[in-house]
Design an enzyme around this catalytic site. Structure first.
Site, mmCIF file in Angstrom:
data_model
loop_
_atom_site.group_PDB
_atom_site.id
_atom_site.type_symbol
_atom_site.label_atom_id
_atom_site.label_comp_id
_atom_site.label_asym_id
_atom_site.label_seq_id
_atom_site.Cartn_x
_atom_site.Cartn_y
_atom_site.Cartn_z
ATOM 1 N N TYR A 124 0.744 -1.345 0.046
ATOM 2 C CA TYR A 124 -0.003 -0.195 0.020
ATOM 3 C C TYR A 124 0.775 1.296 -0.004
ATOM 4 C CZ TYR A 124 -4.677 -1.935 0.694
ATOM 5 O OH TYR A 124 -5.868 -2.600 0.584
ATOM 6 N N ASP A 225 -2.315 -17.554 5.356
ATOM 7 C CA ASP A 225 -3.488 -18.426 4.528
ATOM 8 C C ASP A 225 -4.071 -19.408 5.615
ATOM 9 O OD1 ASP A 225 -0.910 -19.324 4.632
ATOM 10 O OD2 ASP A 225 -1.005 -20.297 2.827
#
Ligand code: NAD
Length: 359
Positions: A124, A225
């Protein structure tokens, strides 16, 4: 005591949900002096920019602000104003609670997760090189010269910086908050097995910081994950999550989904010198002006804000009032109505008024 608070109504449904929030905050009896500024599309019309410099200045001065969602205009060259605000005010910690409220369409009960997402670094950071550009070619040439694995010439490049400084201040902030609010456990989230020099650094520094807190709170870590699967299967196992920027963004939406959706998900962006509170949801342009959407996310963002300015009693009363209205299920917006519920959904402002009646 008078509290000066900057209010940015924002775009789309922003003005409606922030008005509903103001109605509720005023009903707590607190003395708030609101300073309201247009941003986003409204500011482009008036000032030619979605985020005029004087708005950033006003937030720096007041130190506390609350905002509605702001649309990111596509194809105009303007970057996300939200990202810009977080960067220009150095709001390094994005805090997002995901809490179960009885009466919501939550798929999981007993959930009370507090997310701390790093807000200034990672993918970002906004350092990108467009495919085929002169700079992209230079970057690719340099990187290809530094190591064996070759980047294809037709690649676009986004840079993922993660620093010791950025990680340390986020983890410290998160663990201080977790200890102060008597949380039991914090989980550091990463993908250090693959990205050794970025996520690996995040994990290393986080573990070092956690050492200082080992008598106060349990700290574990989890690969992102695996965390996603665990969150779906046993969300009640998690308490505080600490994540780099991108995983924090994705995981906080997952958690919002677990407890009933974007309509009830609040957020805070905290820096050393200022704090900005906002719902997680966007400006939902198709609902703008219809008095239809759920104001809860913005009202709960105000609850976080009131705690931040140390108006704990007012914050607790307001959260309790929200809980009662959602549990009762009578004066709630369309998204909170369940199959078989009696009565029509109410509008944004009517739900806010029902909350005021419970205060
Ligand atoms: P969105 O959150 O605006 O809307 C997606 C859907 O979520 C809506 O169509 C609606 O069904 C539901 N929803 C959202 N808020 C709701 C509420 N309060 N009550 C009930 N239902 C609600 O996401 P989007 O459509 O991807 O984005 C629209 C615009 O908002 C874009 O321009 C985007 O850049 C911007 N955005 C801003 C912020 C922010 O200001 N922090 C965050 C996300 C998106």
């Amino acid at each position: 005591m008078v509290h000066k608070i900057v209010l940015l109504p924002g775009d789309g449904i922003g003005p409606e949900v922030t008005k509903a929030m103001q109605t509720c905050v005023s009903a707590t009896g607190l003395d708030i002096k609101w300073e309201t500024f247009p941003v986003g599309e409204h500011a482009i019309k008036e000032f030619g920019t979605p985020l005029p410099e004087h708005v950033v200045g006003a937030i720096k001065k007041a130190k506390v602000a609350i905002k509605g969602p702001i649309s990111t205009p596509i194809g105009t060259g303007f970057r996300s104003i939200n990202v810009l605000l977080r960067q220009s005010l150095d709001l390094f910690a994005c805090v997002r609670p995901a809490k179960y409220y009885e009466g919501t369409k939550s798929i999981a009960k007993n959930v009370d997760i507090l997310i701390f997402r790093e807000n200034t670094e990672d993918l970002y950071a906004g350092i990108e090189f467009e495919k085929g550009s002169k700079d992209a070619k230079k970057v690719i040439k340099t990187i290809n010269g530094l190591q064996k694995r070759q980047i294809r010439p037709d690649s676009g490049i986004s840079i993922k910086p993660i620093s010791v400084f950025g990680t340390k201040r986020l983890v410290k902030h998160a663990l201080d908050h977790a200890v102060r609010t008597k949380r039991k456990k914090a989980t550091i989230v990463h993908k250090a097995n693959i990205m050794k020099f970025t996520d690996g650094l995040f994990l290393k520094i986080a573990r070092e910081v956690a050492e200082e807190y080992k008598r106060k709170i349990e700290v574990e870590d989890c690969i992102v994950d695996n965390l996603c699967m665990q969150l779906v299967q046993r969300p009640e196992y998690y308490d505080v999550l600490i994540l780099p920027n991108l995983y924090g963004d994705i995981v906080s939406d997952l958690c919002a989904g677990l407890v009933g959706g974007l309509g009830i998900a609040p957020g805070a962006n905290i820096g050393a010198k200022a704090a900005l509170f906002e719902p997680v949801h966007g400006s939902a342009p198709k609902y703008a002006g219809l008095n239809k959407v759920n104001p809860t996310a913005t009202i709960l963002s105000a609850v976080l804000m009131l705690r931040y300015i140390n108006e704990i009693k007012a914050a607790d009363r307001l959260e309790e009032a929200v809980k009662k209205v959602i549990k009762e299920g009578k004066y709630v917006t369309y998204d909170l109505k369940k199959k078989g519920d009696k009565g029509e959904p109410v509008g944004t402002q009517q739900m806010a008024e029902a909350i005021c009646r419970k205060l």
